[in-house]
Enzyme design. Structure first.
Site, PDB file in Angstrom:
ATOM      1  N   ASP A   1       0.813  -1.215   0.000  1.00 55.18           N
ATOM      2  CA  ASP A   1       0.000   0.000   0.000  1.00 55.18           C
ATOM      3  C   ASP A   1       0.847   1.266   0.000  1.00 55.18           C
ATOM      4  O   ASP A   1       0.319   2.361  -0.194  1.00 55.18           O
ATOM      5  CB  ASP A   1      -0.942  -0.007   1.214  1.00 55.18           C
ATOM      6  CG  ASP A   1      -2.100   0.965   1.078  1.00 55.18           C
ATOM      7  OD1 ASP A   1      -2.540   1.206  -0.059  1.00 55.18           O
ATOM      8  OD2 ASP A   1      -2.574   1.481   2.107  1.00 55.18           O
TER       9      ASP A   1
ATOM     10  N   SER B   1      -7.398   5.167  -0.064  1.00 54.05           N
ATOM     11  CA  SER B   1      -7.554   3.877  -0.730  1.00 54.05           C
ATOM     12  C   SER B   1      -9.003   3.436  -0.604  1.00 54.05           C
ATOM     13  O   SER B   1      -9.591   3.491   0.478  1.00 54.05           O
ATOM     14  CB  SER B   1      -6.635   2.825  -0.103  1.00 54.05           C
ATOM     15  OG  SER B   1      -5.283   3.229  -0.155  1.00 54.05           O
TER      16      SER B   1
ATOM     17  N   GLN C   1      -5.458  -1.589  -7.170  1.00 55.17           N
ATOM     18  CA  GLN C   1      -6.105  -0.740  -6.182  1.00 55.17           C
ATOM     19  C   GLN C   1      -6.823   0.408  -6.893  1.00 55.17           C
ATOM     20  O   GLN C   1      -6.314   0.955  -7.867  1.00 55.17           O
ATOM     21  CB  GLN C   1      -5.086  -0.142  -5.212  1.00 55.17           C
ATOM     22  CG  GLN C   1      -5.703   0.720  -4.118  1.00 55.17           C
ATOM     23  CD  GLN C   1      -4.654   1.387  -3.249  1.00 55.17           C
ATOM     24  OE1 GLN C   1      -4.176   2.465  -3.550  1.00 55.17           O
ATOM     25  NE2 GLN C   1      -4.283   0.726  -2.157  1.00 55.17           N
TER      26      GLN C   1
END
Length: 284
Positions: free
Chosen positions: A203, A227, A277
């Site tokens: 991430d 996110s 993502q």
């Protein structure tokens, strides 16, 4: 093992609080909310604690609410199915009784099969690059105190950007980024731990890939960024205490959302994991 790495392993070592229920502490990395990679890594660890002799091969999660890094996180694991080769788990992360993440993980027994992969793209060797920590110290005097502390603190995951961006003066570039990364210090020979650590690290700087073509950085106060979801596929075994190349691109952004993709390669060019993502990149 370095102290900063030991603390990360302790963060991922959840405490059981009931049948298929676990609790994990939170860490403050200087972000307004809990780092999404922490919640993902802990969620995968919780699910893995309920599966025997099978490793995670895919993870799909949605971020529902921002997490508070001053509170612990409770993880509920639901045993969806245990088949002959695959097991599926659903995980719900909660703080103060509210869901902050929901996800599903699939686990598989080891078996042979057809194999192919894309070639690793060219990249300079990690030894030729400066770390994010070194780069942060170079510009720290130009930043507010809170941002200085965030960019110059010791961290368990060493990241060395290829062609790094200046967050103070971002420039428009094509939507591709590369980082070499690894955990500092030798790690135990536990494939579950290495998967959770990669999940945690995946991430970092991911959503920023979709900001690059617009000449924006995380320091731009006009932006609201977060996110929205995250997916990982584990293809082959790897070690997080060896260098991995995180090769990322962003095929599209629209509607206040940026879509990002990534591949992890080891130094031998073996593709070990892939990620996607979608992130909120809303202009206020």
């Amino acid at each position: 093992m370095l102290e900063v790495t030991r603390r990360l392993l302790e963060l991922l070592d959840l405490s059981p609080i009931g049948d298929d229920h676990f609790q994990g502490d939170s860490e403050d990395l200087g972000f307004p909310n809990v780092f999404g990679g922490q919640v993902l890594g802990q969620a995968l660890m919780a699910a893995s604690r309920t599966v025997e002799d099978r490793l995670c091969h895919s993870l799909h999660a949605y971020f529902l609410r921002p997490g508070n890094h001053s509170m612990p996180i409770d993880y509920e694991v639901q045993r969806v199915r245990d088949g002959g080769s695959f097991s599926v788990r659903r995980v719900i992360a909660r703080q103060d009784g509210k869901e902050i993440l929901t996800g599903a993980m699939s686990f598989q027994t080891t078996e042979p099969g057809l194999a192919h992969q894309v070639a690793m793209p060219p990249a300079p060797e990690p030894e030729s690059l400066k770390s994010e920590l070194e780069l942060g110290k170079e510009i720290a005097s130009q930043l507010p105190a809170a941002v200085q502390e965030m960019l110059t603190r010791e961290r368990p995951i060493e990241i060395r950007p290829v062609d790094p961006l200046n967050p103070i003066q971002p420039e428009k570039r094509s939507p591709q980024r590369q980082n070499w990364l690894r955990a500092l210090g030798p790690l135990p020979d536990d494939p579950v731990l290495h998967r959770c650590l990669l999940t945690y690290a995946s991430d970092f700087s991911f959503l920023e890939t979709s900001m690059v073509p617009h000449g924006l950085s995380f320091m731009d106060r006009r932006l609201q960024v977060a996110s929205l979801d995250h997916a990982i596929w584990f293809h082959r075994d790897f070690r997080m205490d060896d260098w991995l190349l995180y090769d990322k691109d962003s095929p599209s952004s629209s509607g206040g959302r940026g879509f990002n993709r990534g591949n992890f390669f080891n130094r031998d060019g073996v593709l070990v994991a892939s990620t996607t993502q979608e992130a909120l990149i809303r202009q206020r």
